[in-house]
Scaffold this motif. Structure first.
Motif, short mmCIF file in Angstrom:
data_model
loop_
_atom_site.label_atom_id
_atom_site.label_comp_id
_atom_site.label_asym_id
_atom_site.label_seq_id
_atom_site.Cartn_x
_atom_site.Cartn_y
_atom_site.Cartn_z
N THR A 166 0.83 -1.20 0.00
CA THR A 166 0.00 0.00 0.00
C THR A 166 0.87 1.26 0.00
O THR A 166 0.40 2.35 -0.34
CB THR A 166 -0.91 0.03 1.25
N ASP A 167 2.15 1.13 0.39
CA ASP A 167 3.05 2.29 0.38
C ASP A 167 3.72 2.46 -0.99
O ASP A 167 4.69 3.19 -1.12
CB ASP A 167 4.10 2.16 1.49
N ASP A 168 3.20 1.73 -2.00
CA ASP A 168 3.75 1.81 -3.36
C ASP A 168 5.21 1.38 -3.42
O ASP A 168 5.94 1.80 -4.31
CB ASP A 168 3.64 3.25 -3.89
N THR A 169 5.62 0.56 -2.47
CA THR A 169 7.03 0.19 -2.41
C THR A 169 7.19 -1.33 -2.39
O THR A 169 6.41 -2.02 -1.73
CB THR A 169 7.68 0.80 -1.15
N VAL A 170 8.17 -1.81 -3.13
CA VAL A 170 8.52 -3.23 -3.10
C VAL A 170 9.74 -3.39 -2.20
O VAL A 170 10.79 -2.82 -2.48
CB VAL A 170 8.83 -3.75 -4.52
N HIS A 171 9.56 -4.12 -1.13
CA HIS A 171 10.68 -4.33 -0.22
C HIS A 171 11.41 -5.61 -0.60
O HIS A 171 11.07 -6.70 -0.15
CB HIS A 171 10.18 -4.38 1.23
N ALA A 172 12.38 -5.48 -1.46
CA ALA A 172 13.10 -6.65 -1.95
C ALA A 172 14.42 -6.20 -2.55
O ALA A 172 14.51 -5.15 -3.18
CB ALA A 172 12.27 -7.38 -3.00
N THR A 173 15.45 -6.99 -2.33
CA THR A 173 16.75 -6.70 -2.94
C THR A 173 16.74 -7.09 -4.42
O THR A 173 15.83 -7.79 -4.88
CB THR A 173 17.86 -7.50 -2.24
N HIS A 174 17.75 -6.64 -5.15
CA HIS A 174 17.86 -7.04 -6.56
C HIS A 174 17.96 -8.55 -6.68
O HIS A 174 17.44 -9.16 -7.61
CB HIS A 174 19.09 -6.37 -7.19
N GLN A 175 18.64 -9.18 -5.71
CA GLN A 175 18.80 -10.64 -5.76
C GLN A 175 17.45 -11.34 -5.61
O GLN A 175 17.16 -12.31 -6.31
CB GLN A 175 19.77 -11.10 -4.66
N VAL A 176 16.62 -10.84 -4.70
CA VAL A 176 15.29 -11.44 -4.51
C VAL A 176 14.45 -11.29 -5.78
O VAL A 176 13.77 -12.23 -6.21
CB VAL A 176 14.58 -10.80 -3.30
N LEU A 177 14.52 -10.11 -6.39
CA LEU A 177 13.77 -9.91 -7.64
C LEU A 177 14.31 -10.83 -8.74
O LEU A 177 13.54 -11.35 -9.55
CB LEU A 177 13.85 -8.44 -8.07
N ALA A 178 15.61 -11.03 -8.75
CA ALA A 178 16.21 -11.94 -9.74
C ALA A 178 15.67 -13.35 -9.54
O ALA A 178 15.33 -14.05 -10.50
CB ALA A 178 17.73 -11.91 -9.63
N ASN A 179 15.58 -13.79 -8.28
CA ASN A 179 15.02 -15.12 -7.99
C ASN A 179 13.56 -15.22 -8.43
O ASN A 179 13.13 -16.23 -8.96
CB ASN A 179 15.10 -15.42 -6.49
N GLU A 180 12.82 -14.14 -8.18
CA GLU A 180 11.42 -14.12 -8.57
C GLU A 180 11.26 -14.40 -10.06
O GLU A 180 10.34 -15.08 -10.49
CB GLU A 180 10.81 -12.73 -8.29
N LEU A 181 12.17 -13.85 -10.85
CA LEU A 181 11.99 -13.90 -12.30
C LEU A 181 12.94 -14.89 -12.97
O LEU A 181 12.93 -15.01 -14.19
CB LEU A 181 12.18 -12.49 -12.88
N GLY A 182 13.73 -15.58 -12.18
CA GLY A 182 14.61 -16.58 -12.77
C GLY A 182 15.66 -15.99 -13.67
O GLY A 182 15.92 -16.49 -14.76
N THR A 183 16.28 -14.89 -13.21
CA THR A 183 17.33 -14.29 -14.02
C THR A 183 18.49 -13.91 -13.10
O THR A 183 18.48 -14.22 -11.92
CB THR A 183 16.80 -13.06 -14.79
N ALA A 184 19.51 -13.25 -13.66
CA ALA A 184 20.68 -12.89 -12.87
C ALA A 184 20.48 -11.52 -12.22
O ALA A 184 19.75 -10.67 -12.76
CB ALA A 184 21.93 -12.88 -13.74
N ARG A 185 21.14 -11.30 -11.08
CA ARG A 185 21.03 -10.05 -10.35
C ARG A 185 21.41 -8.86 -11.22
O ARG A 185 20.77 -7.80 -11.19
CB ARG A 185 21.91 -10.10 -9.10
N GLU A 186 22.46 -9.02 -12.03
CA GLU A 186 22.93 -7.90 -12.85
C GLU A 186 21.86 -7.44 -13.83
O GLU A 186 21.77 -6.26 -14.16
CB GLU A 186 24.20 -8.27 -13.63
N VAL A 187 21.09 -8.41 -14.34
CA VAL A 187 20.04 -8.06 -15.31
C VAL A 187 18.97 -7.21 -14.62
O VAL A 187 18.48 -6.23 -15.20
CB VAL A 187 19.41 -9.35 -15.90
#
Lengths: 224, 224
Positions: A166-187
């Motif tokens: 609700t605060d319009d914010t995603v609390h996640a590191t780049h690594q967590v987002l990478a895991n979510e999408l099955g890609t590398a952190r750098e991407v």
């Protein structure tokens, strides 16, 4: 207690319509279990003596590679017409997937004996079980389709909108987002930097704030 | 005819051990079907009134994107302990997958009524069906793992060795290999050019000849 359990059965499509004697059997052959957010619910190698039906909360099912990288496979939600971890709990094969409570979780753990008896006795229960399997396979097909055919920027935009609180914010590191999408952190880092340049997000340590929702939504809707 | 069918049942793990009356029911409620190589066996939107068990041949199950790109999901082989297209034929959900006969195929088509009756009556049959579902899910998890975590050059080397016939040649275009591995044609072309520079393959129109098996095998074994 029994009354309460019967009540919960109503949350699962089909189960409320089971004949009274089968509902009784289901209630007797199951128990309510709790997991705290972050707790491991099942993991590779578990024999799966119980089948879980989610009463409350969300379970994230993910896969780890030998090198420790992760990819999110799908989420099991409460209140879905039939939310079972059947596919992974009926571990006739060695799964490499594990399940983690994403929130506090309340689930009905059905013993294998009761499960087998209900599958034998009730066409309704059978239909529910096969539907659950089918849904998971569909989830996996969708994920494969996403990974293989969809552009990463489109997927990331959609996922940010999905995960934002609700605060319009995603609390996640780049690594967590990478895991979510099955890609590398750098991407992820590269794509987020691009989103920031466009004024769609602002980044801070462990968080991504959505500042240009319209742009993100346009991107999420564009064809992969 | 009935005798012949009973004979085929022996090819499927578990089915030969069914009690005589259930075997009779299975034989009566099923018929033998044939597909020529290249024929479409099932496709998105099929209601799946029959469950197929492969007696002979191979079925490739693949997924098409909206833009027409393809990715191979897994293969169903005859003689596996339990080779069923159940997962896709029990189409309670809308699958986006389709199945194509990769060779001439002979299969036992079991009617839905017979299938349901056997699931209800036989623990052995149930176990076989759930095992089949589990195996397909495992296949999909393995594919996701490959796509997300494995290097493409390692996967291509392994796939060339797997697909090469007795003439040490893979008869497939770059596009077909791209579909096999869920990647773009250009990526395959670039990687094959690299393999050719190393002396591992020689390319000609629609074919890749293996000329340095040792090198390819080393690559296929290296960690993704």
């Amino acid at each position: 207690m029994t009354f309460l359990k019967q009540d919960w059965l109503a949350r699962f499509d089909g189960l409320a319509d089971l004949p009274e004697d089968l509902r009784e059997e289901l209630v007797k052959g199951s128990r309510l279990v709790h997991y705290a957010a972050g707790e491991q619910i099942f993991q590779p190698g578990d024999s799966g003596d119980n089948l879980l039906m989610l009463v409350q909360g969300t379970v994230r099912v993910q896969q780890k590679s030998e090198t420790g990288r992760e990819v999110s496979l799908y989420r099991v939600h409460a209140g879905d017409s039939c939310v079972m971890t059947t596919a992974c709990m009926l571990a006739y094969e060695d799964y490499s997937a594990d399940g983690v409570a994403e929130t506090d979780v309340e689930a009905l753990a059905i013993s294998r004996v009761t499960f087998d008896s209900l599958v034998a006795r009730s066409p309704l229960f059978r239909q529910m079980v096969f539907r659950a399997f089918s849904r998971r396979i569909t989830d996996l097909l969708t994920l494969i389709d996403d990974i293989v055919f969809q552009r990463l920027d489109v997927r990331l935009a959609a996922r940010l909108l999905e995960l934002a609180g609700t605060d319009d914010t995603v609390h996640a590191t780049h690594q967590v987002l990478a895991n979510e999408l099955g890609t590398a952190r750098e991407v992820i880092s590269r794509t987020l930097a691009d989103f920031q340049r466009r004024g769609w997000v602002e980044q801070s340590r462990g968080a991504v704030k959505i500042t240009g929702r319209a742009g993100l939504e346009r991107m999420a809707r564009s064809a992969g």
